[in-house]
Design a protein around this motif. Sequence first.
Motif, PDB file in Angstrom:
ATOM      1  N   SER A   1      17.596  -6.059 -23.846  1.00 25.95           N
ATOM      2  CA  SER A   1      16.405  -6.889 -23.642  1.00 25.95           C
ATOM      3  C   SER A   1      16.708  -8.369 -23.807  1.00 25.95           C
ATOM      4  O   SER A   1      17.629  -8.760 -24.524  1.00 25.95           O
ATOM      5  CB  SER A   1      15.313  -6.500 -24.642  1.00 25.95           C
ATOM      6  OG  SER A   1      14.817  -5.217 -24.380  1.00 25.95           O
TER       7      SER A   1
ATOM      8  N   GLN B   1      10.849 -12.461 -21.600  1.00 22.79           N
ATOM      9  CA  GLN B   1      10.927 -11.036 -21.295  1.00 22.79           C
ATOM     10  C   GLN B   1      11.849 -10.805 -20.113  1.00 22.79           C
ATOM     11  O   GLN B   1      11.700 -11.401 -19.041  1.00 22.79           O
ATOM     12  CB  GLN B   1       9.547 -10.480 -20.960  1.00 22.79           C
ATOM     13  CG  GLN B   1       9.586  -8.997 -20.590  1.00 22.79           C
ATOM     14  CD  GLN B   1       8.233  -8.449 -20.236  1.00 22.79           C
ATOM     15  OE1 GLN B   1       7.319  -8.454 -21.057  1.00 22.79           O
ATOM     16  NE2 GLN B   1       8.075  -7.991 -18.998  1.00 22.79           N
TER      17      GLN B   1
ATOM     18  N   ASN C   1      12.342  -6.206 -17.430  1.00 19.86           N
ATOM     19  CA  ASN C   1      12.445  -5.793 -18.826  1.00 19.86           C
ATOM     20  C   ASN C   1      13.512  -4.717 -18.945  1.00 19.86           C
ATOM     21  O   ASN C   1      14.066  -4.259 -17.940  1.00 19.86           O
ATOM     22  CB  ASN C   1      11.105  -5.341 -19.416  1.00 19.86           C
ATOM     23  CG  ASN C   1      10.513  -4.126 -18.726  1.00 19.86           C
ATOM     24  OD1 ASN C   1      11.207  -3.377 -18.049  1.00 19.86           O
ATOM     25  ND2 ASN C   1       9.217  -3.928 -18.891  1.00 19.86           N
TER      26      ASN C   1
END
Length: 461
Positions: free
Chosen positions: A287, A296, A147
């Motif tokens: 991200s 993710q 992440n």
Amino acid sequence: MEGFRALPSIDRFLQSDPGRALAEVHGRARVVSTLRTELSRARGEIRAGGDGVALAREIDGRVAAALAAGAVPGLRPVLNLSGTVLHTNLGRALLADEAIAAACAAMAHPLALEFDLDDGGRGRRDDHVAGLLRELTGAEDALVVNNNAAAVLLALNTFGQGREAVVSRGELIEIGGAFRMPEIMERAGTRLVEVGTTNRTHARDYQAALGPDTGLLLKVHTSNYRIEGFTADVPAPELAAIARGAGVPLLNDLGSGSLLDLSAFGLRREPTVREAVAEGADLVTFSGDKLLGGAQAGFIVGRRALVEAIDRNPLRRALRLDKIRLAALEATLRLYRDPDRLAQRVPTLRLLARPRDDIAAQAARLAPQVEALLSAHGYTVAVCDCDSQVGSGALPVDTIASTGLRITGAGGDAPDRLAACLRALPVPVIGRIRDGALLLDLRCLDDDESLLSTLAELPAP
């Protein structure tokens, strides 16, 4: 004692038709454990004066109900009618069909994750996305971790461990879940040097903070809040020049990050990753599961020598991605090669770009049908204007005009009671309470039937 004798033994229950049927579905061990719990509960009721014979007749149903309740997964689909497209608590981005297919293939088959098919030797797992990231951002090299917080942590640890990281006070953000930038820096072994003030930071502030212990300059895009009014900050190109003059890298954390100009979808313009690279940042982090619309992940792109140094960090292995998410990300990034069709193929962008007129027409269709399902419970339904938001810290002060269903009932707790009932459905419906009503924002509702069929399962009043 007679009441207790009416209750079945474990062996007798397991030999009964209901017992055998339940064991076939749930397994013998699970049935035995649940039966023991229900028998213990029944004995307690008999001691309190309950009818043992009647309770014995209920054991089959009690065990079956308890087993069924225990078989419902906690991690299950919901209808997101909250008005927040990228809802952190609801899993953020929905994956494109291509990404889902790629993830399923990765789960079902062996694949060349770290195997070079050209020479038969060991490969590098990030190579599956690194080339696409170089192409889409203009960076020299790239890698991916689990992440964006991990991406920032890894970069800070690589270049700032035991040294100083210089950052504006106005950029010391708190990320969701109470993860604060100063605490991430501390865990990275970096000494924080704050410059400027909350609302105004100048180039001279950074220059005054430079010294022999400076490891890097850090710029953090304030994607989850805005400071307005009497403000000043140092533009990225100027900050990059200061970093170059000091011989230290500039790390630009974009947070949500975007690979394209969001103004094409009627949203306020956010800096893109390509622009951040072009403005001189040595490293850019962002991200994968927010504005990009993928799984993710946290990306690090930038100068090759710096990315390679990060790749050699021992922490790198602890933060790497598995094959499933890598496959989904590769498929998502490939879609960005065709920007003209992104809004149709990437669900996040499709939902953000969904026309207000389309949502309003859906609300007009649904309102009488939803009221027909809820009227017996004492609720009325009306179409209302509302505002959606991007969510997950992206564009925090920007809203998108939408339309929803405003549901009201008798009593001040009516919205809370209905919200609880909707959350208890097999497919929970998540709305938001506003101005004494439960509001169902329809921006993220793909089809009418998914809501209607779910509401039809409400228990009779």
